[in-house]
Design an enzyme around this catalytic site. Sequence first.
Site, short mmCIF file in Angstrom:
data_model
loop_
_atom_site.label_atom_id
_atom_site.label_comp_id
_atom_site.label_asym_id
_atom_site.label_seq_id
_atom_site.Cartn_x
_atom_site.Cartn_y
_atom_site.Cartn_z
N HIS A 1 -3.80 6.77 3.35
CA HIS A 1 -4.12 5.48 2.73
C HIS A 1 -5.53 5.07 3.14
O HIS A 1 -5.90 5.17 4.31
CB HIS A 1 -3.10 4.43 3.19
N CYS B 1 0.82 -1.22 0.00
CA CYS B 1 0.00 0.00 0.00
C CYS B 1 0.85 1.27 0.00
O CYS B 1 0.36 2.35 -0.33
CB CYS B 1 -0.93 0.00 1.21
N ASN C 1 -10.03 -0.76 0.07
CA ASN C 1 -8.58 -0.61 0.08
C ASN C 1 -8.02 -1.11 -1.26
O ASN C 1 -8.08 -2.30 -1.54
CB ASN C 1 -8.02 -1.43 1.25
O1 UT7 Z 1 -3.68 -1.75 3.72
C1 UT7 Z 1 -2.76 -2.35 4.56
C2 UT7 Z 1 -3.05 -2.17 5.96
N1 UT7 Z 1 -4.22 -2.94 6.34
C3 UT7 Z 1 -4.97 -2.49 7.29
O2 UT7 Z 1 -4.74 -1.41 7.74
C4 UT7 Z 1 -6.09 -3.35 7.78
C5 UT7 Z 1 -6.24 -3.14 9.23
N2 UT7 Z 1 -7.24 -3.97 9.86
C6 UT7 Z 1 -8.57 -3.74 9.82
O3 UT7 Z 1 -9.06 -2.94 9.07
C7 UT7 Z 1 -9.42 -4.47 10.84
O4 UT7 Z 1 -8.58 -5.13 11.74
C8 UT7 Z 1 -10.45 -5.47 10.26
C9 UT7 Z 1 -11.57 -4.72 9.56
C10 UT7 Z 1 -9.79 -6.44 9.31
C11 UT7 Z 1 -11.07 -6.27 11.38
O5 UT7 Z 1 -11.68 -5.41 12.33
P1 UT7 Z 1 -11.34 -5.53 13.90
O6 UT7 Z 1 -12.16 -4.52 14.56
O7 UT7 Z 1 -9.86 -5.46 14.06
O8 UT7 Z 1 -11.91 -6.96 14.24
P2 UT7 Z 1 -11.15 -8.23 14.86
O9 UT7 Z 1 -10.23 -8.84 13.86
O10 UT7 Z 1 -10.59 -7.88 16.20
O11 UT7 Z 1 -12.38 -9.20 15.07
C12 UT7 Z 1 -13.46 -8.88 15.96
C13 UT7 Z 1 -14.57 -9.87 15.72
C14 UT7 Z 1 -14.10 -11.34 15.69
O12 UT7 Z 1 -15.11 -12.14 16.26
P3 UT7 Z 1 -14.96 -12.65 17.78
O13 UT7 Z 1 -13.70 -13.44 17.82
O14 UT7 Z 1 -14.93 -11.40 18.63
O15 UT7 Z 1 -16.20 -13.47 17.95
C15 UT7 Z 1 -14.01 -11.63 14.22
O16 UT7 Z 1 -14.16 -12.98 13.92
O17 UT7 Z 1 -15.18 -9.62 14.44
C16 UT7 Z 1 -15.20 -10.82 13.68
N3 UT7 Z 1 -15.11 -10.49 12.28
C17 UT7 Z 1 -16.19 -10.27 11.50
N4 UT7 Z 1 -17.51 -10.28 11.78
C18 UT7 Z 1 -18.34 -10.02 10.76
C19 UT7 Z 1 -13.98 -10.34 11.54
N5 UT7 Z 1 -14.33 -10.03 10.27
C20 UT7 Z 1 -15.68 -9.98 10.23
C21 UT7 Z 1 -16.61 -9.72 9.21
N6 UT7 Z 1 -17.93 -9.74 9.51
N7 UT7 Z 1 -16.25 -9.42 7.95
#
Ligand code: UT7
Length: 340
Positions: free
Chosen positions: A260, A119, A290
């Site tokens: 970004h 990115c 993204n």
């Molecule tokens: O471009 C390069 C750089 N990349 C980034 O900057 C990406 C950075 N990361 C993110 O944008 C976020 O971390 C995500 C959007 C990918 C995930 O969001 P988060 O708030 O960090 O969620 P998490 O990974 O901590 O997961 C929280 C919960 C989990 O469930 P449990 O374990 O609490 O039951 C995940 O399984 O949300 C769940 N989850 C989802 N639920 C519904 C993860 N993805 C999804 C989804 N829909 N798509």
Amino acid sequence: MSNYSPIYASFRSIGAYAPQKILSNSDLESMVDTTDEWILKRTGIKERRIAADDEYTSDMGAKAGLKAIERAGISCDDVDLVICATVTPDYFNMPSTACIISDKLGIHNVQAFDISAACSGFVYLISLAKAFIESGMKKNVLIIGAEKFSSIVDYTDRGTCILFGDGAGAAIISASSKKEEAIVDVHASADGSYADFLVTPAPGTINPVSQKVIDEGLNFVQMKGNETFKLAVKTLTKDVIEILKKNSINAEDIPHFIPHQANYRIIKAVGDALKMREDQVVLTVGKYGNTSAASIPMAVNDIYESGRLKKGEMMLFDTFGGGLTWASALLPFAGENYQG
Ligand code: UT7
């Protein structure tokens, strides 16, 4: 008296291309266990663009590149260097996507190559173009960030498939004698100890194409989302503070902060830490998701085509991605205002 007059590198034009097909959050609801509400709340993304099966990274890059060339008021013959940032090249080994884009634009017999900085790729390209121009080696550099990210996304992995989209953006960086047009500064850094935060395990020398690659889906992007998120906020904020301080510029005096476009919550956290007003912060993540190396130039193009970006106005880019890599740039827009 010396006759020496410095050569400055200037950001002369912008162009972008977004594929027609839209993949909405409700489309994703029928593909993985997710909801429109969750995606919107946790990322700010409503939809993303997906390239057609027969539309490749070079096709999108060439379309964006042609716009940038036309808007710079030059011809393809005036371009003396083509560099493309991509992690989704037409071919993983050779030839480079920059070579293919050059051919599609009818640019022959000039240096062309790709870089891989995920990115951060487009801002890395600005640092390269600046160095080539200020050293006197090149005069008009075509830089392109282009990605067909859908080609490496596993559409059964809800942690990644909701985030990424396809597209391309390009700019002409030209030699100028005017100091007020000069790219002020570029910071570009990396820390490979975080390589496993964002990785596409195959194909490569560690995992050449094999049945194992197919069976285990090693050709798809893998991301430690939450860890990446936290590091992104910290690094992006620190990098912007440093570049502004080094150049004695206050955040409130930057009309266009173009971060970004990975996740609205990252952008909001960085904007708040810098005390940016809402009207300063450019947001396209809602409609494009993204798009990796294409994210920043697609966002610049958005404010250019809406008439918001005017000649001479200062822009601040800030980006973060796989590697891990990060980069920021402080630069005025040296092109003409959008004519429609
Ligand atoms: O471009 C390069 C750089 N990349 C980034 O900057 C990406 C950075 N990361 C993110 O944008 C976020 O971390 C995500 C959007 C990918 C995930 O969001 P988060 O708030 O960090 O969620 P998490 O990974 O901590 O997961 C929280 C919960 C989990 O469930 P449990 O374990 O609490 O039951 C995940 O399984 O949300 C769940 N989850 C989802 N639920 C519904 C993860 N993805 C999804 C989804 N829909 N798509």
